[in-house]
Design a protein around this motif. Structure first.
Motif, mmCIF file in Angstrom:
data_model
loop_
_atom_site.group_PDB
_atom_site.id
_atom_site.type_symbol
_atom_site.label_atom_id
_atom_site.label_comp_id
_atom_site.label_asym_id
_atom_site.label_seq_id
_atom_site.Cartn_x
_atom_site.Cartn_y
_atom_site.Cartn_z
ATOM 1 N N GLN A 82 1.008 -1.118 0.234
ATOM 2 C CA GLN A 82 0.017 0.479 0.468
ATOM 3 C C GLN A 82 1.277 1.197 -0.224
ATOM 4 O O GLN A 82 1.848 1.499 1.200
ATOM 5 C CB GLN A 82 -1.310 0.348 1.179
ATOM 6 C CG GLN A 82 -2.002 0.948 1.711
ATOM 7 C CD GLN A 82 -2.949 1.591 0.309
ATOM 8 O OE1 GLN A 82 -3.743 0.968 -0.080
ATOM 9 N NE2 GLN A 82 -3.283 2.386 -0.240
ATOM 10 N N MET A 83 0.500 1.853 -0.896
ATOM 11 C CA MET A 83 1.957 2.904 -0.588
ATOM 12 C C MET A 83 0.850 4.543 -1.033
ATOM 13 O O MET A 83 0.133 4.449 -2.195
ATOM 14 C CB MET A 83 2.596 3.059 -2.036
ATOM 15 C CG MET A 83 3.147 1.641 -2.752
ATOM 16 S SD MET A 83 3.512 2.108 -4.168
ATOM 17 C CE MET A 83 3.032 1.723 -5.468
ATOM 18 N N ASN A 84 0.633 5.128 -0.210
ATOM 19 C CA ASN A 84 0.411 6.991 0.637
ATOM 20 C C ASN A 84 1.285 7.525 -0.071
ATOM 21 O O ASN A 84 2.159 7.059 0.140
ATOM 22 C CB ASN A 84 -0.930 6.220 1.897
ATOM 23 C CG ASN A 84 -1.585 5.406 1.581
ATOM 24 O OD1 ASN A 84 -2.199 5.387 1.087
ATOM 25 N ND2 ASN A 84 -1.213 4.271 2.845
ATOM 26 N N SER A 85 0.422 8.667 0.129
ATOM 27 C CA SER A 85 1.440 10.120 -0.643
ATOM 28 C C SER A 85 2.729 9.663 -1.101
ATOM 29 O O SER A 85 3.351 10.518 -0.691
ATOM 30 C CB SER A 85 1.693 10.636 1.387
ATOM 31 O OG SER A 85 0.763 11.007 2.017
ATOM 32 N N LEU A 86 2.382 9.308 -2.091
ATOM 33 C CA LEU A 86 2.915 8.829 -3.692
ATOM 34 C C LEU A 86 4.006 10.485 -4.219
ATOM 35 O O LEU A 86 3.119 11.381 -4.277
ATOM 36 C CB LEU A 86 2.697 8.402 -4.788
ATOM 37 C CG LEU A 86 2.099 7.066 -4.078
ATOM 38 C CD1 LEU A 86 1.424 6.628 -5.275
ATOM 39 C CD2 LEU A 86 3.672 6.640 -4.367
ATOM 40 N N LYS A 87 4.813 10.300 -3.913
ATOM 41 C CA LYS A 87 6.079 11.553 -4.038
ATOM 42 C C LYS A 87 6.453 10.787 -5.932
ATOM 43 O O LYS A 87 6.238 9.785 -5.991
ATOM 44 C CB LYS A 87 6.952 12.193 -4.025
ATOM 45 C CG LYS A 87 6.708 11.895 -2.189
ATOM 46 C CD LYS A 87 7.848 12.130 -0.860
ATOM 47 C CE LYS A 87 7.408 12.383 0.219
ATOM 48 N NZ LYS A 87 8.780 12.436 1.091
ATOM 49 N N PRO A 88 6.704 12.166 -6.930
ATOM 50 C CA PRO A 88 7.359 11.986 -8.253
ATOM 51 C C PRO A 88 8.917 10.544 -7.813
ATOM 52 O O PRO A 88 9.435 9.746 -8.868
ATOM 53 C CB PRO A 88 7.719 13.073 -8.399
ATOM 54 C CG PRO A 88 6.571 13.780 -7.984
ATOM 55 C CD PRO A 88 6.451 13.586 -6.572
ATOM 56 N N GLU A 89 9.809 11.036 -6.853
ATOM 57 C CA GLU A 89 10.781 9.868 -7.160
ATOM 58 C C GLU A 89 10.378 8.734 -6.845
ATOM 59 O O GLU A 89 11.431 8.057 -6.178
ATOM 60 C CB GLU A 89 11.725 10.982 -5.931
ATOM 61 C CG GLU A 89 10.916 10.919 -4.008
ATOM 62 C CD GLU A 89 10.736 12.589 -4.012
ATOM 63 O OE1 GLU A 89 9.817 12.955 -5.186
ATOM 64 O OE2 GLU A 89 10.975 12.846 -3.359
ATOM 65 N N ASP A 90 9.408 8.651 -6.527
ATOM 66 C CA ASP A 90 8.545 6.661 -6.424
ATOM 67 C C ASP A 90 9.042 6.586 -7.261
ATOM 68 O O ASP A 90 8.341 5.361 -7.590
ATOM 69 C CB ASP A 90 7.525 7.422 -5.290
ATOM 70 C CG ASP A 90 7.443 7.684 -3.669
ATOM 71 O OD1 ASP A 90 6.411 8.262 -3.699
ATOM 72 O OD2 ASP A 90 8.499 6.961 -3.618
ATOM 73 N N THR A 91 8.953 7.015 -8.612
ATOM 74 C CA THR A 91 7.890 6.594 -9.720
ATOM 75 C C THR A 91 9.823 5.736 -10.427
ATOM 76 O O THR A 91 10.439 6.022 -9.972
ATOM 77 C CB THR A 91 8.324 7.553 -11.081
ATOM 78 O OG1 THR A 91 7.188 8.600 -11.101
ATOM 79 C CG2 THR A 91 8.814 7.205 -12.646
ATOM 80 N N ALA A 92 9.337 4.121 -10.635
ATOM 81 C CA ALA A 92 9.629 3.245 -10.489
ATOM 82 C C ALA A 92 9.286 1.987 -11.201
ATOM 83 O O ALA A 92 8.071 1.822 -10.916
ATOM 84 C CB ALA A 92 11.121 3.165 -9.025
#
Length: 116
Positions: A82-92
């Protein structure tokens, strides 16, 4: 032989949420093994994001602590991220993995893209 199949990736705006799933097949001992989530961004090394042990203990990387949660459903042979508060740096590309003896098994990966 263990087969792992990820799903749930996609495009999301910064601040949004996604839930990744990883279904395991070919192994009747799913509940006895730890499961991991890794990610690999373009031009970067693959990094460990989260781990859940056979007993359900969890650990997440400092970069995602407080935002990502790993869980498992042994009845469904599935592990979740579960991924919340996603940020552009989480792109992968996100991969699930498990180790059997000396052999590391990987899924094919699922792309997560976080837009600004």
């Amino acid at each position: 032989q263990v087969q792992l199949e990820e799903s749930g990736g996609g495009l999301v705006q910064a601040g949004g949420s996604l839930r990744l799933s990883c279904a395991a097949s070919g192994s009747i001992f799913f509940s006895k093994y730890a499961m991991d989530w890794y990610r690999q961004a373009p031009g970067k090394q693959r990094e460990l994001v989260a781990t859940i042990t056979s007993r359900g203990s969890t650990n997440v990387a400092d970069s995602v602590k407080g935002r990502f949660t790993i869980s498992r459903d042994n009845a469904k042979n599935t592990v979740y991220l579960q991924m919340n508060s996603l940020k552009p740096e989480d792109t992968a590309v996100y991969y699930c993995a498990t180790k059997r003896g000396n052999l590391q098994h990987w899924g094919q990966g699922t792309q997560v893209t976080v837009s600004v």
